[in-house]
Write a protein that holds these residues in place. Structure first.
Motif, short mmCIF file in Angstrom:
data_model
loop_
_atom_site.label_atom_id
_atom_site.label_comp_id
_atom_site.label_asym_id
_atom_site.label_seq_id
_atom_site.Cartn_x
_atom_site.Cartn_y
_atom_site.Cartn_z
N GLU A 181 0.85 -1.18 0.00
CA GLU A 181 0.00 0.00 0.00
C GLU A 181 0.89 1.24 0.00
O GLU A 181 1.67 1.46 0.92
N SER A 182 0.77 2.04 -1.05
CA SER A 182 1.56 3.25 -1.18
C SER A 182 0.77 4.45 -0.68
O SER A 182 -0.46 4.52 -0.83
N SER A 183 1.49 5.40 -0.09
CA SER A 183 0.83 6.62 0.39
C SER A 183 0.32 7.47 -0.77
O SER A 183 -0.50 8.36 -0.58
N ARG A 184 0.80 7.18 -1.98
CA ARG A 184 0.36 7.93 -3.15
C ARG A 184 -0.80 7.25 -3.87
O ARG A 184 -1.30 7.80 -4.85
N ALA A 185 -1.18 6.07 -3.43
CA ALA A 185 -2.27 5.35 -4.08
C ALA A 185 -3.58 6.10 -3.89
O ALA A 185 -3.77 6.82 -2.90
N PRO A 186 -4.51 5.98 -4.83
CA PRO A 186 -5.80 6.68 -4.70
C PRO A 186 -6.53 6.35 -3.41
O PRO A 186 -7.16 7.22 -2.80
N ALA A 188 -5.19 5.57 -0.50
CA ALA A 188 -4.55 6.28 0.61
C ALA A 188 -4.89 7.77 0.57
O ALA A 188 -5.14 8.40 1.61
N GLN A 189 -4.89 8.35 -0.61
CA GLN A 189 -5.25 9.76 -0.74
C GLN A 189 -6.69 10.01 -0.30
O GLN A 189 -7.00 11.03 0.32
N LYS A 192 -6.83 10.04 3.45
CA LYS A 192 -6.32 11.31 3.98
C LYS A 192 -7.36 12.41 3.83
O LYS A 192 -7.54 13.24 4.72
#
Length: 209
Positions: A181-186, A188-189, A192
């Protein structure tokens, strides 16, 4: 004279044999070519039906938004409409409530496939939760799904073409998958954004007190 007559007769006999043999060979070649043509036509017809037939498949897929959920997907992967779709499971899925009385996801699967589905369009899919990590009971780890359906094509008796496909699904294979899981993935966004909105809503509520 007699010798010449015999020679002429012999020549005529040989010519007749050659002509008859040539005719027989030509007829045999024509029959063989006709047989090849018929077989090619039948094969072409079968290939055409195979390419245009409905292809309804079943698979287990992790949910896109809830990683601890596995969905059962029944989808028409073919280019034509599937009719009278029947889906059966072996072993049968138990829809008994768990120890705390919570309904099993299998209950809704059994309800959906209790009878035939009249039509399933190309690309259409039916989605149900098969397994949820929060459930106290698990469905079968391995299940065989049989899908029977009909197409709009008919056979020589005027009956619709029927197809039956079997799929062996293994829940363990799906559960053993890994991902990052990337912090830039949709996703994760989006989380946030929701957290920021909740913070703003909390501050606005506090300011009104």
């Amino acid at each position: 004279m007699s010798i010449e007559w015999v020679g002429d007769a012999w020549g005529w006999f040989n010519t007749g044999r050659v002509s008859a043999t040539a005719a027989a060979v030509s007829m045999g070649a024509a029959v063989s070519a006709a047989g090849v043509g018929i077989r090619t036509l039948r094969r072409s017809k079968r290939d055409s039906k195979s390419r245009s037939r409905p292809m309804v498949g079943a698979e287990l897929i992790p949910d896109r938004w809830a990683r601890d959920v596995v969905n059962l997907i029944v989808r028409n992967f073919g280019p034509s409409v599937a009719r009278n779709v029947r889906v059966t499971f072996d072993p049968p899925l138990s829809d008994e409530p768990d120890d705390v009385g919570q309904q099993s996801p299998s209950l809704f699967i059994n309800r959906r496939y209790a009878g035939p589905i009249p039509t399933l369009m190309p690309g259409a899919e039916l989605r149900n939760t098969y397994w949820d990590f929060d459930e106290s009971t698990e469905p079968p780890q391995m299940v065989t799904v049989t899908v029977d359906c009909e197409s709009a094509d008919t056979n020589s008796r005027g009956e619709p073409d029927r197809y039956s496909d079997v799929f062996h699904l293994d829940l363990r294979v799906v559960k053993a998958g890994t991902w990052v899981e990337s912090s830039r993935a949709p996703e994760a966004q989006l989380q946030k954004g929701v957290a920021a909105l909740n913070t703003i809503a909390g501050r606005l509520k506090a300011s009104k007190l």
